[in-house]
Design a protein around this motif. Structure first.
Motif, mmCIF file in Angstrom:
data_model
loop_
_atom_site.group_PDB
_atom_site.id
_atom_site.type_symbol
_atom_site.label_atom_id
_atom_site.label_comp_id
_atom_site.label_asym_id
_atom_site.label_seq_id
_atom_site.Cartn_x
_atom_site.Cartn_y
_atom_site.Cartn_z
ATOM 1 N N LEU A 311 0.826 -1.209 0.000
ATOM 2 C CA LEU A 311 0.000 0.000 0.000
ATOM 3 C C LEU A 311 0.862 1.262 0.000
ATOM 4 C CD1 LEU A 311 -2.791 -1.145 2.480
ATOM 5 C CD2 LEU A 311 -3.052 -0.734 0.025
ATOM 6 N N SER A 312 1.989 1.219 0.697
ATOM 7 C CA SER A 312 2.890 2.373 0.719
ATOM 8 C C SER A 312 3.482 2.632 -0.663
ATOM 9 C CB SER A 312 3.996 2.140 1.744
ATOM 10 O OG SER A 312 4.922 3.202 1.721
ATOM 11 N N GLU A 313 3.983 1.583 -1.296
ATOM 12 C CA GLU A 313 4.567 1.740 -2.630
ATOM 13 C C GLU A 313 3.507 2.141 -3.651
ATOM 14 O OE1 GLU A 313 7.215 -1.182 -4.174
ATOM 15 O OE2 GLU A 313 7.987 -1.728 -2.186
ATOM 16 N N ALA A 314 2.310 1.575 -3.519
ATOM 17 C CA ALA A 314 1.228 1.918 -4.444
ATOM 18 C C ALA A 314 0.909 3.405 -4.359
ATOM 19 C CB ALA A 314 -0.008 1.087 -4.135
ATOM 20 N N LYS A 323 -6.665 0.562 -0.285
ATOM 21 C CA LYS A 323 -6.828 -0.051 1.027
ATOM 22 C C LYS A 323 -8.219 -0.644 1.149
ATOM 23 C CE LYS A 323 -6.002 0.829 5.942
ATOM 24 N NZ LYS A 323 -5.610 1.839 6.951
ATOM 25 N N GLY A 324 -8.320 -1.852 1.692
ATOM 26 C CA GLY A 324 -9.607 -2.525 1.831
ATOM 27 C C GLY A 324 -10.516 -1.828 2.819
ATOM 28 N N HIS A 325 -11.777 -2.215 2.825
ATOM 29 C CA HIS A 325 -12.747 -1.624 3.748
ATOM 30 C C HIS A 325 -12.296 -1.833 5.191
ATOM 31 C CE1 HIS A 325 -16.602 -1.121 5.904
ATOM 32 N NE2 HIS A 325 -16.907 -0.305 4.902
ATOM 33 N N ARG A 326 -12.547 -0.852 6.030
ATOM 34 C CA ARG A 326 -12.075 -0.885 7.416
ATOM 35 C C ARG A 326 -12.566 -2.118 8.172
ATOM 36 N NH1 ARG A 326 -16.041 2.759 6.766
ATOM 37 N NH2 ARG A 326 -17.912 2.606 8.100
ATOM 38 N N SER A 327 -13.686 -2.709 7.754
ATOM 39 C CA SER A 327 -14.242 -3.847 8.488
ATOM 40 C C SER A 327 -13.519 -5.153 8.188
ATOM 41 C CB SER A 327 -15.732 -4.008 8.155
ATOM 42 O OG SER A 327 -15.903 -4.341 6.787
ATOM 43 N N VAL A 328 -12.806 -5.240 7.074
ATOM 44 C CA VAL A 328 -12.143 -6.489 6.699
ATOM 45 C C VAL A 328 -10.661 -6.318 6.409
ATOM 46 C CG1 VAL A 328 -14.264 -7.513 5.797
ATOM 47 C CG2 VAL A 328 -12.776 -6.239 4.249
ATOM 48 N N ALA A 344 -5.882 0.035 -15.004
ATOM 49 C CA ALA A 344 -5.797 -1.369 -14.603
ATOM 50 C C ALA A 344 -4.497 -1.992 -15.103
ATOM 51 C CB ALA A 344 -7.002 -2.138 -15.141
ATOM 52 N N GLU A 345 -4.068 -1.607 -16.295
ATOM 53 C CA GLU A 345 -2.792 -2.104 -16.821
ATOM 54 C C GLU A 345 -1.633 -1.669 -15.932
ATOM 55 O OE1 GLU A 345 -2.831 -0.453 -20.729
ATOM 56 O OE2 GLU A 345 -3.822 -2.203 -21.625
ATOM 57 N N ARG A 346 -1.631 -0.408 -15.531
ATOM 58 C CA ARG A 346 -0.552 0.085 -14.678
ATOM 59 C C ARG A 346 -0.559 -0.610 -13.321
ATOM 60 N NH1 ARG A 346 -1.762 4.959 -17.590
ATOM 61 N NH2 ARG A 346 -3.440 5.554 -16.142
ATOM 62 N N LEU A 347 -1.751 -0.853 -12.775
ATOM 63 C CA LEU A 347 -1.831 -1.545 -11.494
ATOM 64 C C LEU A 347 -1.317 -2.970 -11.621
ATOM 65 C CD1 LEU A 347 -2.658 -1.754 -8.546
ATOM 66 C CD2 LEU A 347 -4.993 -2.288 -9.301
ATOM 67 N N ALA A 348 -1.730 -3.674 -12.665
ATOM 68 C CA ALA A 348 -1.269 -5.057 -12.860
ATOM 69 C C ALA A 348 0.251 -5.112 -13.033
ATOM 70 C CB ALA A 348 -1.967 -5.667 -14.064
ATOM 71 N N GLN A 349 0.814 -4.158 -13.759
ATOM 72 C CA GLN A 349 2.273 -4.112 -13.924
ATOM 73 C C GLN A 349 2.968 -3.882 -12.588
ATOM 74 O OE1 GLN A 349 2.704 -1.026 -16.849
ATOM 75 N NE2 GLN A 349 1.900 -2.310 -18.512
ATOM 76 N N PHE A 350 2.406 -2.988 -11.774
ATOM 77 C CA PHE A 350 2.969 -2.742 -10.451
ATOM 78 C C PHE A 350 2.883 -4.000 -9.588
ATOM 79 C CE2 PHE A 350 1.763 -1.654 -6.017
ATOM 80 C CZ PHE A 350 3.025 -1.316 -5.560
ATOM 81 N N MET A 351 1.752 -4.696 -9.642
ATOM 82 C CA MET A 351 1.596 -5.912 -8.854
ATOM 83 C C MET A 351 2.613 -6.971 -9.263
ATOM 84 S SD MET A 351 -2.594 -6.038 -8.646
ATOM 85 C CE MET A 351 -2.689 -7.529 -7.650
ATOM 86 N N ASP A 352 2.849 -7.113 -10.565
ATOM 87 C CA ASP A 352 3.872 -8.053 -11.041
ATOM 88 C C ASP A 352 5.251 -7.645 -10.526
ATOM 89 O OD1 ASP A 352 2.157 -9.728 -12.452
ATOM 90 O OD2 ASP A 352 2.391 -8.621 -14.333
ATOM 91 N N ASP A 353 5.560 -6.372 -10.635
ATOM 92 C CA ASP A 353 6.871 -5.875 -10.196
ATOM 93 C C ASP A 353 7.037 -6.076 -8.689
ATOM 94 O OD1 ASP A 353 9.349 -4.219 -10.461
ATOM 95 O OD2 ASP A 353 8.177 -2.823 -9.224
ATOM 96 N N PHE A 354 6.014 -5.746 -7.925
ATOM 97 C CA PHE A 354 6.087 -5.905 -6.476
ATOM 98 C C PHE A 354 6.294 -7.377 -6.106
ATOM 99 C CE2 PHE A 354 4.393 -6.535 -2.245
ATOM 100 C CZ PHE A 354 4.893 -5.460 -1.533
ATOM 101 N N ALA A 355 5.575 -8.273 -6.777
ATOM 102 C CA ALA A 355 5.694 -9.698 -6.480
ATOM 103 C C ALA A 355 7.102 -10.219 -6.789
ATOM 104 C CB ALA A 355 4.659 -10.488 -7.271
ATOM 105 N N ARG A 356 7.685 -9.766 -7.893
ATOM 106 C CA ARG A 356 9.047 -10.216 -8.241
ATOM 107 C C ARG A 356 10.054 -9.753 -7.184
ATOM 108 N NH1 ARG A 356 7.276 -9.103 -13.628
ATOM 109 N NH2 ARG A 356 7.954 -6.939 -13.449
#
Length: 358
Positions: A311-314, A323-328, A344-356
């Protein structure tokens, strides 16, 4: 001008070209010398906007002539109470299908006004799935209530149930995101602030036959017939919100209607879900695959430490609202109509990069 990638769950992203159009008309609306915010809701200029928005919604959703389109206030939360106020009591029963927090809130209001039967099949799994059927419906209920999309848990009815009793749906978070058969429903309601426009206006689409059974002993403002008779102009409506909604509906028409919008939404959701599925050691999707929402992608990371880092890097990358809903807790990417495919493309690319890297 700086524009972020806005994944807020609501109020949510609006189309940039709609915002630019509104900006151009903000001071002088179509030669009137006034903003829409300044003009009388009884004026012919505003009435044209009001009726145009109704007509566009009818065209886009294929709403038949025996259904009313109302623009109300109070959000879905008022409808949670207004529906049972009008259609329960006098020995009538309603069936509520629980698929998330908002369906629970709707149920909690309904029990104040009459007998409520609950289908809670989805609760046992932590709201990860949607029921295949509604076995309790014997055709004797005043109505069956469902929530079409569940923003907090990220599930969505892939196909709507065929019910014997009149079907009522809270579609606040996925109305206008895909084609629907309006005639399958007795009443549909939706707050505007996710797919239709800004907060402040609530759309109700209801069949005349169903509305005929309303409770005539309620206060004037709480009877649907009041708003039907006055074309939703009994009191001052949220005029500016309705104007922006009309502009959003026009934008959807320019995109090619609901078939085009549905394909665009499918692409966005696929990009993010595929990133989750590529990295199961990092991302843990909440919803069962068959019930995955096209609007709200919910997931956790393998540890709370990773979640905080994600979440910080995002945020540093200009992604807002993950960030998810405060209840969950967890993470949530809301992909409503106005969110561009490129976001959505930029988010998916970030998720791939973060996972690597993790």
């Amino acid at each position: 001008m700086k524009r972020v990638d806005n994944f807020n769950a609501g109020p949510a992203a609006l189309p940039l070209e709609v915002l630019e159009e509104v900006r151009e008309e903000l001071i002088d609306f179509r030669g009137t010398g006034m903003s829409v915010m300044e003009m009388s809701h009884r004026s012919k200029e505003y009435e044209a906007v009001h009726n145009e928005a109704q007509a566009r919604l009818r065209r886009l959703l294929g709403i038949p002539d025996d259904y009313r389109v109302l623009f109300l206030q109070g959000g879905a939360s008022l409808q949670f109470a207004m529906i049972p106020m009008n259609f329960l009591g006098d020995g009538r029963r309603a069936l509520y299908v629980l698929t998330g927090a908002w369906s629970e809130k709707a149920r909690d209001e309904a029990v104040r006004f009459g007998e409520v039967v609950v289908n809670d099949w989805a609760t046992a799994g932590g709201y990860r799935d949607i029921p295949d059927r509604i076995p309790e419906d014997d055709g004797a209920f005043a109505y069956v209530h469902i929530t079409s999309n569940n923003t907090i848990f990220g599930t969505q009815w892939p196909q709507f149930p065929k019910t014997l009793s009149p079907l009522v749906a809270d579609m606040s978070s996925d109305i206008l995101s895909r084609p629907i058969e309006v005639t399958d429903f007795a009443l549909i309601y939706a707050g505007a602030q996710k797919n239709l426009g800004p907060s402040g206006v609530t759309v109700v689409i209801a069949k005349d036959e169903f509305l005929a059974g309303e409770n005539a002993n309620l206060p004037t403002m709480l009877r649907y017939s009041t708003h039907v008779k006055s074309n939703s102009l009994y009191n001052t409506p949220p005029t500016f919100a309705i104007y922006i909604m009309d502009r959003v509906l026009a934008w959807v028409e320019r995109l090619g209607g609901l078939a085009a919008v549905a394909e665009r939404n499918r692409k966005k959701a696929a990009l993010v879900y595929e990133a989750i599925d590529r990295h199961p050691q990092v991302y843990l999707g909440h919803a069962e695959k068959r019930a995955r929402s096209q609007m709200n992608v919910t997931f956790r990371l393998a540890s709370e430490e990773l979640e905080r880092a994600f979440l910080s890097e995002a945020a540093e990358r200009g992604f807002v609202g993950l960030k998810g809903h405060r209840s969950v807790g967890g993470c949530r990417a809301s992909l409503y109509n106005a969110v561009p495919v490129e976001a959505a493309e930029r988010l998916a690319q970030f998720m791939d990069d973060f996972a690597r890297r993790h």
